[in-house]
Write a protein that holds these residues in place. Structure first.
Motif, PDB file in Angstrom:
ATOM      1  N   GLY A 184       0.796  -1.236   0.000  1.00  0.00           N
ATOM      2  CA  GLY A 184       0.000   0.000   0.000  1.00  0.00           C
ATOM      3  C   GLY A 184       0.821   1.275   0.000  1.00  0.00           C
ATOM      4  O   GLY A 184       0.393   2.292   0.543  1.00  0.00           O
TER       5      GLY A 184
ATOM      6  N   LEU B 274       1.107   3.159  -2.313  1.00  0.00           N
ATOM      7  CA  LEU B 274       0.401   4.134  -3.138  1.00  0.00           C
ATOM      8  C   LEU B 274      -0.553   5.009  -2.333  1.00  0.00           C
ATOM      9  O   LEU B 274      -0.988   6.044  -2.813  1.00  0.00           O
ATOM     10  CB  LEU B 274      -0.348   3.419  -4.275  1.00  0.00           C
ATOM     11  N   TYR B 275      -0.867   4.599  -1.097  1.00  0.00           N
ATOM     12  CA  TYR B 275      -1.753   5.433  -0.293  1.00  0.00           C
ATOM     13  C   TYR B 275      -1.022   6.627   0.306  1.00  0.00           C
ATOM     14  O   TYR B 275      -1.651   7.476   0.927  1.00  0.00           O
ATOM     15  CB  TYR B 275      -2.410   4.601   0.815  1.00  0.00           C
ATOM     16  N   CYS B 276       0.293   6.669   0.170  1.00  0.00           N
ATOM     17  CA  CYS B 276       1.047   7.800   0.703  1.00  0.00           C
ATOM     18  C   CYS B 276       1.944   8.452  -0.334  1.00  0.00           C
ATOM     19  O   CYS B 276       2.503   9.517  -0.067  1.00  0.00           O
ATOM     20  CB  CYS B 276       1.907   7.368   1.883  1.00  0.00           C
TER      21      CYS B 276
ATOM     22  N   PHE C  43      -0.076   0.078   7.676  1.00  0.00           N
ATOM     23  CA  PHE C  43      -1.001   1.107   7.213  1.00  0.00           C
ATOM     24  C   PHE C  43      -1.535   0.826   5.803  1.00  0.00           C
ATOM     25  O   PHE C  43      -2.729   0.925   5.547  1.00  0.00           O
ATOM     26  CB  PHE C  43      -0.321   2.484   7.247  1.00  0.00           C
ATOM     27  N   GLY C  44      -0.620   0.448   4.917  1.00  0.00           N
ATOM     28  CA  GLY C  44      -1.005   0.265   3.521  1.00  0.00           C
ATOM     29  C   GLY C  44      -1.958  -0.889   3.275  1.00  0.00           C
ATOM     30  O   GLY C  44      -2.502  -1.032   2.176  1.00  0.00           O
ATOM     31  N   ARG C  45      -2.187  -1.743   4.265  1.00  0.00           N
ATOM     32  CA  ARG C  45      -3.193  -2.799   4.103  1.00  0.00           C
ATOM     33  C   ARG C  45      -4.449  -2.464   4.896  1.00  0.00           C
ATOM     34  O   ARG C  45      -5.563  -2.744   4.454  1.00  0.00           O
ATOM     35  CB  ARG C  45      -2.630  -4.135   4.595  1.00  0.00           C
TER      36      ARG C  45
ATOM     37  N   ARG D  45      -5.617   0.410   5.607  1.00  0.00           N
ATOM     38  CA  ARG D  45      -6.387   1.519   5.040  1.00  0.00           C
ATOM     39  C   ARG D  45      -7.396   1.033   3.998  1.00  0.00           C
ATOM     40  O   ARG D  45      -8.583   1.358   4.094  1.00  0.00           O
ATOM     41  CB  ARG D  45      -5.460   2.579   4.448  1.00  0.00           C
TER      42      ARG D  45
ATOM     43  N   ASN E 137      -4.131  -6.969  -3.468  1.00  0.00           N
ATOM     44  CA  ASN E 137      -4.793  -5.706  -3.723  1.00  0.00           C
ATOM     45  C   ASN E 137      -4.653  -5.456  -5.217  1.00  0.00           C
ATOM     46  O   ASN E 137      -3.586  -5.653  -5.777  1.00  0.00           O
ATOM     47  CB  ASN E 137      -4.063  -4.635  -2.900  1.00  0.00           C
TER      48      ASN E 137
END
Lengths: 204, 492
Positions: free
Chosen positions: A59, A61-63, B78-80, B82, B143
């Protein structure tokens, strides 16, 4: 009467959505499908695509965004994040990772900015080692602890306070692939039509 | 005591009670009975995802405050967490609770018992399996890499299938309707039944590459709100505000204007998420123009709702439903204006890429949509469960926790995000300054999120009580305050 009204309702509802699709996605898709990859852009190596999949899995890409804005819109140019990106830069990207958040800096040219594998690995192990105050998550599962390193292992040198006793920390295959992807993020080659000033509505 | 307060039935219809009305009421009870089980199933599972999703959201928020906390657990990075949060509250909570509300509303507005109930059960089961499967995949890092489309294909497919079964039952009920006139809420419901599957199919055509995939991504992402979530919220607001207040909606024609302007402009908005990006400028400009044009449908809806409410604010003291729904409709006006302004280039030069957007998104999906769904559930449940909410105080707690929580959340992120953007655009400051500056605001956000979670727990607990018909027995509705009897309320 009721039937006609329902029919008009149905058509209207259908048309509004399909029109929107045609205008915003369908027609641009058709226009941009002509775009040729620039000469300087290389395909991802196997390792880099693997790293890219880790980037998606964790993830990032969320930041982080992967798009550079032209001069006059934000400070991307002043921060030396690279020339403005163009559609041709993305021809090999599937899925796209343009991003919508900049909790951390744009990464479209991170490889040009920071090409040291050691730095990236240390940063991924725990961002606060190299970047005090960072809110980026640590990714210790991209590393493993070993009694002693094998010849082709990539050992990372941690500050004394957090070095595990009598063990070495080496990057896993995933960690190295992700780093290879990051270092490969270099879109500094020239392209023909760079929008000098994308912002047509505002004069500076 | 009893003389002081009104009963539910008296309240529903203020006017005199003729025999026609009594049989009418009987009919309404039968209609309500026909939807009980599927609606409870949708609500129950929806609320389950709400609680789970808010836990995930709070965890994600705290990760900004304490980045090393639970830092060694891949599942909880966090990246999962969220995307787990987003998908749980959107495709779990808001969609399922919305579907439940739509089932009830449709049979009420069509004055017909719900048809093909089996399809609703199938839908709820498929849908929930889809969400559960999708979330587990995200925990494991499977994802798809695009916001709002994160679920792996099989999970998305299950949800889509569930949607078709749901739509089938709604359409069958609609076809057997006993009314001539179609109320505004029904337009939004029917339109969304056409839009949402179409949107999903078109988004999954697999013909997009590079930047047009990004265009498709944001056309879809923004349209999930435009063609599914917002219509749910508006259908609810259009129904409950006049219903609880007991007067017709201010203007039918404004409703019509609002609907078609909404249909025309909203689904051109999405590309403003890519402002400044590597897409043809005209594309973003078109989206910005459409976003500004949203003033038209928003004004129409706002005038309609607020002028219906005006002069009846006294009712907010008593009716939990009205309090939630009016909060929701005010948030709709606020979030829409904010969105139109936010899409402007000079504004998004600062706000884009920052926490400001996150604040905006929550004002919409929580302040507007979720608050309306809460209000709807507080209204619908006593009617289908034949049991009053046992603890008005808990409803009050829920309301204040949610209202103050979301206000804190939005204000904190809008301020923090603006500061973040300003500092990011100032090249004389190091990037990390923009990170450090947001920290106090991110703490305030976590506090707001905690309050919302507390509200949800109170809500979920009381929901369990009402479906098991436990807690103190009440013969009068769970008003916040005892309502004084007026002349109109006297039973015949």
């Amino acid at each position: 009467m009721m039937f006609i009204r329902s029919f008009i309702f149905f058509l209207g509802v259908l048309a509004t959505l399909l029109l929107g699709w045609a205008g915003l996605v369908g027609i641009p898709n058709f226009m941009i499908s002509e775009v040729q990859p620039p000469k300087g852009l290389e395909r991802y190596t196997y390792e880099q695509s693997y790293g890219r999949s880790i980037y998606i899995r964790e993830g990032c890409l969320y930041c982080h965004s992967q798009q550079v804005r032209p001069a006059g819109f934000g400070a991307d140019q002043e921060r030396f994040w690279g020339r403005p990106s163009v559609p041709a830069d993305y021809v090999y990207d599937k899925p796209h990772l343009l991003g919508t958040m900049r909790t951390g800096p744009d990464l479209f040219n991170i490889g040009a900015r920071q090409s040291s594998e050691d730095w990236h690995l240390l940063h991924l192990y725990n961002p606060r080692i190299v970047s005090p105050g960072s809110v980026m998550p640590p990714f210790p599962w991209l590393f493993e602890e070993k009694i002693s390193a094998a010849p082709d292992d990539k050992v990372i040198v941690l500050p004394d306070s957090i070095t595990p006793r009598e063990k070495v920390v080496v990057a896993t295959r995933e960690g190295r692939a992700l780093t290879a992807y990051l270092i490969g993020m270099n879109h500094t080659y020239p392209v023909s039509q760079v929008p000098a000033h994308n912002d047509t509505t505002k004069k500076k | 005591m009893a003389a002081q307060t009104t009963t539910k039935e008296q309240f529903i219809s203020f006017a005199s009670h003729t025999t026609e009305e009594v049989s009418e009421k009987q009919h309404r009870v039968e209609i309500d009975d026909s939807v009980t089980s599927p609606v409870v199933l949708y609500f129950l599972t929806g609320i389950g995802w709400l609680v789970f999703g808010s836990l995930a959201g709070l965890l994600a928020a705290l990760k900004f405050n304490l980045p090393d906390w639970l830092g060694g657990t891949p599942f909880l990075t966090f990246g999962r967490i969220r995307p787990v949060h987003l998908n749980s509250v959107m495709y779990g909570w808001a969609s399922l609770a919305g579907a439940g509300m739509i089932v009830w509303l449709t049979s009420r507005l069509c004055r017909a018992k719900i048809k093909e109930t089996w399809a609703l059960y199938v839908s709820a089961v498929l849908w929930n399996i889809g969400v559960a499967f999708g979330l587990v995949s995200l925990f494991f890092g499977y994802n798809q890499g695009m916001e709002w489309l994160e679920f792996p294909k099989p999970a998305g497919g299950l949800i889509a299938l569930g949607f078709l079964f749901f739509a089938y039952s709604i359409v069958q009920t609609f076809r057997k309707r006993q009314v001539e006139h179609l109320y505004v809420s029904l337009w939004y419901i029917l339109a969304s039944l056409i839009w949402f599957p179409l949107l999903y199919v078109v988004a999954n055509l697999g013909i997009y590459h590079g930047v047009t995939e990004a265009a498709m991504n944001w056309w879809f992402g923004h349209n999930a709100l435009a063609v599914w979530f917002t219509p749910i919220g508006l259908a609810g607001a259009y129904y409950f505000i006049p219903k609880v207040i007991g007067r017709p909606i201010y203007s039918y024609y404004l409703g019509l204007l609002g609907f078609w302007a909404f249909a025309l402009f909203y689904n051109w908005n999405g590309i403003h998420h890519l402002v400044g990006g590597p897409l043809p400028t005209w594309l973003v400009t078109v989206s910005i123009v459409a976003s500004v044009m949203m003033f038209v449908p928003v004004m129409a809806v706002a005038v309609n709702h607020h002028l219906t409410t005006i002069g009846h604010f006294r009712m907010l003291k008593y009716s939990p439903t009205l309090r939630f729904v009016v909060f929701g409709s005010m948030s709709y006006t606020a979030v829409s204006f904010q969105g139109s302004i936010e899409s402007l280039r000079s504004f998004s030069e600062v706000a884009h890429f920052t926490q400001y957007t996150i604040g905006h998104a929550h004002l919409g999906v929580y302040g507007f949509l979720s608050m309306i769904l809460f209000g709807a559930i507080y209204y619908i449940m006593p009617r289908i469960a034949k049991w009053e909410w046992p603890y008005p105080k808990l409803i009050k707690l829920h309301f204040w926790m949610s209202a103050v929580g979301i206000a804190l959340y939005v204000v904190a992120l809008n301020m923090g995000g603006w500061i973040q953007g300003t500092m990011m655009n100032d090249p004389s400051l190091p990037f990390i300054a923009s990170v450090n500056a947001t920290k106090p605001y991110l703490w305030a956000r976590s506090l707001g999120g905690t309050m919302m979670l507390v509200g949800h727990l109170a809500f979920a607990y009381q929901f369990l009580l009402i479906i098991y018909r436990s807690g103190p027995t009440r013969y009068v509705p769970a008003w916040f305050e005892l309502r004084k009897t007026t002349e109109e309320d006297k039973p015949v």
